[in-house]
Design an enzyme around this catalytic site. Structure first.
Site, short mmCIF file in Angstrom:
data_model
loop_
_atom_site.label_atom_id
_atom_site.label_comp_id
_atom_site.label_asym_id
_atom_site.label_seq_id
_atom_site.Cartn_x
_atom_site.Cartn_y
_atom_site.Cartn_z
N LYS A 612 7.46 -11.36 39.09
CA LYS A 612 6.60 -12.49 39.41
C LYS A 612 5.63 -12.05 40.49
O LYS A 612 6.04 -11.59 41.57
CB LYS A 612 7.46 -13.66 39.89
CG LYS A 612 6.68 -14.86 40.40
CD LYS A 612 7.61 -15.84 41.10
CE LYS A 612 6.81 -16.76 42.00
NZ LYS A 612 7.66 -17.51 42.93
N GLU A 659 14.02 -17.21 43.25
CA GLU A 659 13.18 -17.05 44.43
C GLU A 659 12.38 -18.33 44.67
O GLU A 659 12.16 -19.12 43.73
CB GLU A 659 12.23 -15.84 44.29
CG GLU A 659 11.20 -15.97 43.17
CD GLU A 659 11.79 -15.67 41.81
OE1 GLU A 659 11.29 -16.25 40.82
OE2 GLU A 659 12.75 -14.88 41.71
N ASP A 660 11.95 -18.53 45.90
CA ASP A 660 11.12 -19.70 46.23
C ASP A 660 9.76 -19.58 45.56
O ASP A 660 9.36 -18.51 45.09
CB ASP A 660 10.97 -19.83 47.74
CG ASP A 660 12.28 -20.19 48.43
OD1 ASP A 660 13.17 -20.73 47.73
OD2 ASP A 660 12.42 -19.92 49.64
N VAL A 661 9.05 -20.70 45.52
CA VAL A 661 7.76 -20.73 44.85
C VAL A 661 6.77 -19.76 45.48
O VAL A 661 5.90 -19.19 44.79
CB VAL A 661 7.21 -22.18 44.86
CG1 VAL A 661 6.95 -22.65 46.28
CG2 VAL A 661 5.96 -22.30 44.01
N LYS A 803 14.48 -16.47 55.01
CA LYS A 803 13.54 -17.17 55.89
C LYS A 803 14.24 -17.74 57.11
O LYS A 803 13.74 -17.65 58.24
CB LYS A 803 12.85 -18.28 55.11
CG LYS A 803 11.94 -17.80 53.98
CD LYS A 803 11.32 -18.98 53.24
CE LYS A 803 10.41 -18.52 52.12
NZ LYS A 803 9.83 -19.66 51.36
#
Length: 845
Positions: A612, A659-661, A803
């Site tokens: 991605k 995974e996060d956006v 994070k």
């Protein structure tokens, strides 16, 4: 195998001198062929008969130091239980090269004589392996330490003979052993070898009866009969614990065990007329049975394994049918063999080596049990369960199992132990109507955080007296609605029902119910009962469907469903059902109608790895209250092209983590799998998969696929199992707001296997439960970008919140990067560089 003579010879015997004789099984014998009136009969099995009324045969047991032991066997027209071992004299036989006759004790006649052909070694070997397969299996099982009932189960016996005494068991063993043959060797082939051997003998010159004339040319062999004693085998079985049933069919069926079980039922004091048995056996019993089966089939590949599947269940049924009738005599209650739910004695058995022997399965199925050990909450008691052991056994092939367990199970030092005995009686129900006269009385106990708000309740006032009379373990109180604590219930009262769990008393007369009702009414002025009675399940079914009719929203289509009807049938006994439906169903006017026809194809699975490259792309469609937040997603970009090629009704997208956006996924990508529901196409060539992958990669620059392939359903579990074990590599761009000294970054390179304590992050707290999770950072390495920015490369355990580790999440993650460096740090960007899961397999392209 013994050394048989290289030549053939004839011995003339008379059946009149052969008494009825057969040795106890197992009998390591090789049958002779018998020549009657010049015609060769055979080969025959140990249970076969000759076309003559004497049914005489001769068998050879072996040769040692020039000495042959012959065993004549005569099977008369009687049952096997009438066979008796008797010694037989073969006096008069002088040499294997000469002819000899045995004096006839009665009715000497040439037509009664028999000529026995002693075959050469190849023929004897063929006969042995072709017709003694069951005997050899019995010999192995007995040598390893199986009890006689277990041996009979291995032989495939499933009849009532398993429940007989030892005499019946021995006869059944003889019969079962002779029935099992190696059918791969045709009888005609064996007969041909014997016939050829006999033909060569006929071509030789006649042999002189005088043994001295041929003494210099052929060696003499003395022929005698020796009766083998098998008593020590029976004694060994009585003393040793069986290696498969662990003594369940030995001590577990003894008079001591029967007394223990009888006392458990009697001490309970139930008033039932019948009982049933339920047995829970140790986990290692299944493992031992499987182990013996694999060794038996390795030694005898042609041995029939028809009884392997239900072997453990057969042991359980044999034990029930042996012990049940004995308990029935002791407690004067009927033993029910079929499914019976009114009263059951649950027997939970265990063995001292249970856990020790199960550890071998952890070595054979390492991945499965490693995951179970990591799931502490789910498997807090033990990672070994019966279901887990059975699942692991199915996963391991016989070859792999034999490598780990090349020897039979050891003879246990102790027998199986009945750890707990629990009597389980079906519930009874008492119903009535109650009036409530107090405005400070809740219907059920009112507890707030464990603290009682009211002294008593309607439920307690009613049930305390009833439970003492019924002697139940617990109660369940239900009513038709409920009133508030400050509301009275007058008039005819509110209907209620009390279910008594595992009661001792189940039968009450009408006068006894009146006495119970009067006792409750006289004990308090807060409530009053009326119409107290015992009700059956049939009436409860009426209440069940009445409630369903009242719940309009939940059962808007219909109150009758297959599940509801099945539940209602289970609640109603056969007697109650017959009262309501005494006649057979009427003949329908119309036949069944096919309302709808739906084709259902089993799912296919496609797996691969995706990269991605966008920081504005979620993994799955992002919808909040039905409103789309992003135009597309990784799932949609991948599945839109694939679902058109497969022509499926729907898809399910899964991946190894997410995974996060705003996080990119680089490196070799993240493993994923797509399940296509009810597909039209299920077969794809490798070139077609390459074309699909290339089409997706050329249609967008947001994602890229690699290693796209069709996988089996069983391989998909690797994706989920790897979530707990895999590691991930990240690269984070970090900001030190007040600047930093580059030397402080060197501290991080020396930190390995750092344990973090992370509370659920604030940003996901709305969808994940509050908990503190321990995660491990395996290694870290920081590199300078400028005076304010630096890159942090780190390898962590799966599920670590990166994070939050960087900025600390308001102190909810400890330690964090800021506390380690002594700086105020924030994260600017994050990339996933590697997901350490080697699945799916890499393709050449």
């Amino acid at each position: 195998m013994f050394q048989a003579p290289t030549r053939t010879a004839r011995l003339r015997l008379n059946p009149g001198s052969l008494s009825r004789w057969t040795p106890p099984l197992p009998v390591p014998l090789t049958l002779f062929h018998i020549k009657v009136a010049g015609k060769l009969w055979g080969p025959t099995s140990a249970c076969g008969t000759l076309p003559h009324r004497h049914h005489t045969r001769l068998a050879i047991a072996g040769m040692q130091a020039g000495r042959v032991t012959l065993t004549p066997i005569m099977r008369p027209k009687q049952s096997p239980s009438q066979w008796e071992p008797q010694p037989v004299s073969l006096a008069g036989i002088r040499s294997i090269r000469g002819r000899a006759s045995v004096p006839l004790p009665k009715r000497p006649s040439p037509r009664n004589s028999r000529q026995i052909l002693i075959c050469s070694e190849p023929v004897l070997s063929t006969l042995y392996f072709a017709f003694m397969l069951g005997v050899r299996a019995l010999g192995l099982l007995q040598e390893w330490g199986c009890c006689r009932r277990c041996m009979l189960i291995f032989m495939g016996e499933r009849s009532d003979l398993l429940y007989g005494d030892m005499t019946v068991i021995d006869d059944a063993l003889k019969s079962a052993a002779t029935k099992i043959k190696d059918e791969s060797e045709p009888e005609n082939g064996v007969s041909a070898q014997v016939s050829e051997c006999e033909q060569k003998e006929e071509e030789e010159p006649s042999l002189q009866e005088d043994s001295e004339a041929s003494g210099n040319q052929e060696r003499k062999v003395r022929v005698t009969l020796e009766d083998t004693n098998y008593d020590h085998l029976a004694k060994k079985q009585r003393c040793a614990v069986c290696i498969t049933c662990l003594g369940l069919l030995q001590w577990g069926c003894s008079s001591d065990a029967v007394k223990l079980l009888s006392d458990a039922i009697s001490s309970r004091g139930n008033d039932g007329d019948a009982f049933a048995l339920a047995l829970s056996f140790p986990m290692c019993l299944s493992l031992r049975v499987h182990r013996v089966w694999t060794l038996l089939l390795q030694a005898l590949p042609k041995f029939p394994e028809k009884g392997r599947i239900d072997h453990v269940g057969t042991i359980k049924e044999v034990w029930k049918n042996l012990v049940g009738p004995e308990i029935e005599v002791s407690i004067k209650r009927k033993f029910v063999t079929k499914k019976y739910l009114d009263f059951i004695l649950n027997v939970n058995s265990t063995h001292s080596r249970d856990m020790v022997e199960c550890e071998i399965m952890e070595k054979l199925c390492t991945a499965m049990f490693t995951v179970r050990r990591q799931q502490h909450r789910k498997y807090s008691n033990t990672v070994f369960t019966k279901q887990a052991i059975d699942t692991a056994i199915k996963k391991v092939s016989d070859e792999e199992f034999l490598k780990a367990c090349p020897e039979p199970p050891c003879v246990p030092d102790e027998a199986i132990v009945f750890q707990s005995l629990q009597c389980q009686q079906t519930s009874i129900f008492m119903a009535g109507r109650y009036n409530k006269y107090s405005r400070e009385l809740p219907q059920t106990p009112w507890l707030v955080e464990g603290e009682r708000k009211m002294e008593t309740s309607v439920q307690e006032l009613i049930c305390e007296s009833l439970i003492g009379a019924v002697k139940a373990d617990d109660v369940k109180f239900s009513s038709s609605g409920r009133e508030d604590v400050d509301v009275r219930c007058l008039g005819t009262g509110r209907p209620f029902v009390v279910e008594f769990l595992n009661p001792c008393r189940t039968k009450f007369t009408r006068s006894e119910m009146k006495e119970l009702q009067a006792a409750i009414n006289s004990s308090t002025k807060l409530v009053a009962l009326r119409d107290l009675q015992v009700v059956d399940r049939e009436k409860l079914c009426t209440a069940m469907f009445t409630v369903r009719r009242q719940q309009h929203r939940k059962y808007s289509n219909t109150v009758f469903t297959k599940q509801a009807i099945d539940t209602a049938i289970k609640k109603v006994s056969d007697e109650e059902f017959l009262k309501a439906c005494p006649e057979p169903p009427c003949v329908p006017d119309e036949a069944i109608v096919f309302q709808s026809l739906q084709c259902q194809q089993t799912s296919i699975f496609m797996a691969g790895r995706y990269n991605k490259y966008s920081r504005e792309l979620p993994q799955t469609p992002w919808l909040v209250e039905g409103e789309r937040k992003m135009e597309t997603s990784v799932q949609e970009l991948i599945c839109e092209s694939l679902i058109g090629a497969v022509k499926a009704d729907d898809v399910k997208f899964s991946s190894s983590g997410r995974e996060d956006v705003d996080v990119r996924c680089l490196g070799t990508g993240r493993p994923f799998v797509v399940e296509f529901l009810n597909p039209c196409r299920t077969k794809f060539t490798r070139s077609e998969m390459k074309e699909l992958q290339a089409a997706i990669n050329s249609s967008t620059k947001l994602v890229a696929l690699r290693d796209l392939q069709v996988v089996d359903r069983k391989d998909v579990k690797v994706l989920k199992e790897g979530e707990e074990e895999k590691t991930k590599a990240y690269c984070a761009l970090c900001l030190a707001r007040d600047g930093y000294d580059p030397k402080v970054l060197d501290r991080l390179s020396g930190m390995t296997e750092l344990t973090l304590h992370q509370k659920t992050p604030i940003r996901v707290l709305h969808r994940r439960c509050l908990a503190t999770r321990q995660k491990i950072i395996h290694k870290m390495l920081a590199s300078r970008v400028d005076d304010y920015f630096f890159k942090l490369h780190l390898t962590t355990q799966a599920g670590t919140y990166i994070k939050e580790f960087v900025h600390g999440d308001l102190g909810r993650t400890t330690p964090n990067l800021g506390s380690l460096l002594g700086l105020e740090v924030d994260i600017i960007a994050l990339d996933v560089e590697n997901v350490a899961l080697d699945w799916p397999p890499r393709c050449d392209d």
